[in-house]
Scaffold this active site. Structure first.
Site, PDB file in Angstrom:
ATOM      1  CB  THR A 150       0.211   6.033  -0.765  1.00 38.90           C
ATOM      2  OG1 THR A 150       1.536   5.774  -0.275  1.00 38.90           O
ATOM      3  CG2 THR A 150      -0.796   5.208   0.008  1.00 38.90           C
TER       4      THR A 150
ATOM      5  CG  LEU B 217      -1.819   1.255   1.306  1.00 40.32           C
ATOM      6  CD1 LEU B 217      -2.829   1.301   0.169  1.00 40.32           C
ATOM      7  CD2 LEU B 217      -2.533   1.330   2.642  1.00 40.32           C
ATOM      8  CE1 TYR B 218       6.174   5.231   1.632  1.00 41.03           C
ATOM      9  CE2 TYR B 218       7.489   3.564   0.525  1.00 41.03           C
ATOM     10  CZ  TYR B 218       7.343   4.851   0.983  1.00 41.03           C
ATOM     11  OH  TYR B 218       8.343   5.765   0.807  1.00 41.03           O
ATOM     12  CB  ALA B 219       4.559   0.728  -3.558  1.00 44.48           C
TER      13      ALA B 219
END
Length: 324
Positions: A160, A156-158
């Site tokens: 975003t 999810l970090y990527a």
């Protein structure tokens, strides 16, 4: 002299960048929320080191997701000429546990800065923002190029950060804001982040605790020293695109290192052997990062100059000074 808003000014890269900008005579307006993702005392210590270094530094504690507060700050400083937007919720693994923290800081927060820039910064010449090598997903090939597809993020970090890049492209096209995204590759160095491998390994070795090697240590990382990252950010910040558009650049060492070799160097520098614990890969972790930095060299005459052993030596020296 430039007047530069630095978001994430109490963070690892943000504090280093702020110090470098102040050293060359720029005015720096720092913004950070000092959140407890890792020890806020470390963030405060970075700020304390900044506050006494040079005139021209001011600090504002606020959350990027508070778009009204961000807008009010930018509106109160019509002299802002540049924005270095480094503030974000970092960390791949924690995004699996606290997903809404990432959408708040990295998506809503990024949009808040874009909106403040286009509505309330009449003198803005350029905005540079932090993206990540994580956008390239799980790959074993390389080098990674800016023209490669980035539609299969592994975390999810990527995801975003991919959203940030898309929003920035739209804002550059819609409003003519000069925007540059920098995809950072595994940054390390003094004043670093406690969730990163070099910090975790050092702490475990000195305490005689096991070093957990995910994917049984079979990883390659394009480790990039923080001073090289900062010089690249400054080079990009000083040179907006002539057409006022949106650009993306990899900023890395362009030399993947084996994680086990990285650990060997740390053992030598610390004078102690690690207790090695081989464990399976973690969800969201990627096996390899490898930056093609030819665009940074071409457009900004930038290239990294710090070898891994030298950079880790600087980190270990800082560690011993900071922790005693």
């Amino acid at each position: 002299m430039a007047v530069i808003l630095v978001t994430g000014a109490a963070g690892f890269i943000g504090a280093h960048l702020s110090a470098a900008l102040l050293a060359r005579g720029d005015t720096v307006i720092g913004l950070d929320n000092l959140n407890p993702y890792y020890d806020p005392a470390l963030k405060q210590a970075r700020l304390d080191a900044l506050i006494g270094t040079a005139p021209g530094f001011s600090f504002h504690r606020m959350d990027l997701a508070d778009h009204d507060a961000v807008a009010e700050l930018v509106q109160s400083r019509p002299d802002i000429t540049h924005i270095a937007h480094l503030g974000a919720q970092a960390g791949v693994r924690w995004s699996l546990e606290a997903p809404f923290a990432y959408t708040a800081a990295n998506v809503t927060g990024h949009l808040a800065v874009l909106e403040a820039a286009r509505r309330h910064a009449p003198g803005l010449r350029h905005m540079v923002y932090a993206s990540t090598s994580s956008v390239y997903g799980s790959r074993m090939d390389g080098p990674f190029r800016e023209t490669d597809r980035v539609d299969r993020p592994a975390s999810l970090y990527a995801a975003t950060k991919i959203a940030d890049e898309a929003m920035s492209s739209a804002y550059a096209d819609l409003y003519g804001i000069p925007l540059t995204g920098l995809r950072f590759f595994t940054v390390y160095g003094p004043w670093g982040r406690p969730d990163m491998a070099y910090w975790l390994f050092t702490d475990a070795i000195l305490k005689g605790q096991p070093v957990r090697l995910f994917n049984e240590g079979r990883m390659l990382r394009d480790f990039t020293y923080v001073a090289d990252i900062v010089s690249g950010v400054m080079a990009a910040l000083d040179h907006p695109a002539a057409d006022g558009g949106h650009r993306l650049y990899n900023i890395g060492n362009s030399r993947p290192e084996k994680l086990l070799d990285f650990l060997d160097i740390l053992e030598e520098l610390l004078g102690r052997k690690a207790i090695r614990e081989l464990v399976p890969n973690q969800p969201g972790d990627v096996p390899n990062t490898f930056a093609d930095t030819s665009a940074m060299r071409r457009d900004f005459n930038w290239q990294p100059s710090t070898e891994l052993r030298s950079g880790l030596g600087h980190f270990v020296q800082w560690w011993r000074g900071y922790f005693g």
